[in-house]
Design a protein around this motif. Structure first.
Motif, PDB file in Angstrom:
ATOM      1  N   GLN A 303       0.822  -1.204   0.000  1.00 55.90           N
ATOM      2  CA  GLN A 303       0.000   0.000   0.000  1.00 55.90           C
ATOM      3  C   GLN A 303       0.859   1.259   0.000  1.00 55.90           C
ATOM      4  O   GLN A 303       0.530   2.257  -0.660  1.00 55.90           O
ATOM      5  N   LYS A 312      -3.489   2.628  -7.585  1.00 58.44           N
ATOM      6  CA  LYS A 312      -4.345   1.751  -6.799  1.00 58.44           C
ATOM      7  C   LYS A 312      -4.060   0.308  -7.205  1.00 58.44           C
ATOM      8  O   LYS A 312      -3.496   0.051  -8.268  1.00 58.44           O
ATOM      9  N   ALA A 313      -4.467  -0.615  -6.364  1.00 59.92           N
ATOM     10  CA  ALA A 313      -4.201  -2.024  -6.652  1.00 59.92           C
ATOM     11  C   ALA A 313      -4.771  -2.430  -8.001  1.00 59.92           C
ATOM     12  O   ALA A 313      -4.174  -3.243  -8.715  1.00 59.92           O
ATOM     13  N   LEU A 336      -5.786  -5.833  -0.036  1.00 55.57           N
ATOM     14  CA  LEU A 336      -5.691  -4.998  -1.223  1.00 55.57           C
ATOM     15  C   LEU A 336      -6.911  -5.118  -2.128  1.00 55.57           C
ATOM     16  O   LEU A 336      -7.037  -4.379  -3.116  1.00 55.57           O
TER      17      LEU A 336
END
Length: 401
Positions: A303, A312-313, A336
């Motif tokens: 993260q 972002k993931a 995540l």
């Protein structure tokens, strides 16, 4: 970090060999120099191009006090120097970060990162204590004693996995299902005569004798990986009484080494196997979670790397993990919000083993090659390390034609 590049193909890894196997007789630094010398020649890279280098290792060998300068001398360079980096299983990513920082600061233009460990036959260390009772000091088996006890918590690494599994309600069946998939993913790397591995691993691999004079054996790939089936995993009992983690859901100690070239984008094109493939370092992240919960550390590290990159993931095209326990992947995927089944295509350290320092380098190499195969984008490599910590790195592969 986008100004730090990795020339495509300017990296390598030995096969990873289960401890007490075909590499158990080799001095890890001498072996790393032997492999690097051959790898550089095959990739048409002269050692004289480097103006910085760094060594990563976590298990000492005789003479390691002299670190990178000694290893560089074995490569044929009497001027190349740099630090020795050690952070247990996070050594590989920390090594890449250290070299990248040196390049970013302008202290070098083309750098070499080498990581090596021989977990087999680890040193037995004696610490003198002349003021102790009878003058008797303390001693430790460097590998086994530290695997079995964190001096901060008093618990071993398996206990950290059980702590995390209990907190997240992970069952042995859940672990077995994902473990089986990880072995099936590794089978993809072995297709077409190990075509994926041959993208970065020089196979067949000639194993030298201890004097590096003769060939002792020839390996076709990683050594010591057991055939794994759903039925076989189901027969295994948890290692700890009342626990959930079996031997099937954890990795094995191993031996090996790996190397990588880092440089500026301009020099990367010059040194690359294919100028059209651009590889950039994007960001890093680290974390430390509460004591005794090591397998939970990768999530926060990932993260932080994502936040540093402004991503972002869901922006990631590929994810590779160091997973000494399959528990790692189950927890990180939950944190995540990603599908654990889509991580670790072509395999991971759960399967091919755990020589600590070079493990992260190989993980990043495999991540790069996966991104090249699938058309590029952002990729994440992350893994935990002793001390309930973790390191993560994000790379980007793009077409520069």
């Amino acid at each position: 970090m986008s100004n730090i590049a990795i020339p495509y193909g300017a990296y390598w890894s030995t096969p990873f060999v289960r401890w007490q196997g075909s590499f158990a007789h080799l001095h890890s630094l001498k072996f790393a120099a032997h492999v690097a010398k051959g790898a550089l020649q095959k990739r048409k890279l002269d050692v004289g191009v480097f103006d910085h280098a760094a060594l990563g290792l976590s298990v000492p060998q005789k003479g390691v006090f002299y670190g990178m300068p000694w290893l560089a001398a074995q490569l044929g360079s009497e001027s190349l120097t740099g630090p020795t980096i050690s952070q247990a299983c996070a050594t590989g990513v920390r090594l890449i970060q250290s070299v990248a920082s040196t390049l970013r600061e302008g202290d070098a233009t083309v750098a070499l990162a080498l990581a090596a460990d021989r977990v087999s036959n680890g040193p037995h260390v004696y610490y003198p204590a002349p003021d102790g009772p009878g003058g008797t000091g303390e001693h430790e088996n460097w590998v086994l004693d530290n695997f079995n006890c964190d001096p901060n918590t008093g618990c071993n690494m398996l206990k950290t996995a059980e702590n995390v599994a209990a907190e997240h309600g992970l069952t042995t069946q859940q672990q077995n299902e994902l473990t089986l998939l990880r072995y099936q993913q590794y089978e993809e790397a072995l297709k077409d005569d190990s075509a994926f591995l041959k993208r970065f691993m020089d196979l067949p691999f000639s194993v030298p004798d201890a004097r590096f004079k003769r060939e002792k054996a020839v390996l076709q790939g990683d050594e010591g990986i057991f055939p794994t089936s759903a039925e076989g995993l189901a027969k295994l009992k948890p290692v700890m009484e009342g626990g959930t983690v079996t031997f099937g859901g954890q990795t094995h100690p191993a031996d090996g080494n790996a190397g990588m070239v880092l440089t500026t984008p301009e020099r990367a094109a010059e040194l690359s196997r294919d100028r059209k493939v651009g590889i950039r370092l994007v960001s890093f992240g680290q974390s430390r979670v509460r004591a005794g919960f090591m397998p939970a550390a990768p999530g926060p590290a990932a993260q932080r790397a994502l936040a540093a990159a402004g991503l972002k993931a869901g922006d990631l095209a590929a994810i590779k993990t160091h997973n000494p326990f399959i528990v790692n992947d189950l927890v990180m995927s939950k944190e995540l919000g990603i599908d654990a089944r889509k991580m670790n295509r072509f395999g991971c350290s759960l399967v091919w083993g755990h020589p600590q320092a070079p493990m992260g380098i190989r993980g990043v190499i495999e991540l790069i090659e996966e991104l090249v195969i699938t058309g590029g984008g952002y990729g994440l490599f992350v893994g935990c390390a002793a001390g309930d910590s973790a390191m993560a790195v994000i790379v980007k592969v793009q077409d520069e034609s």
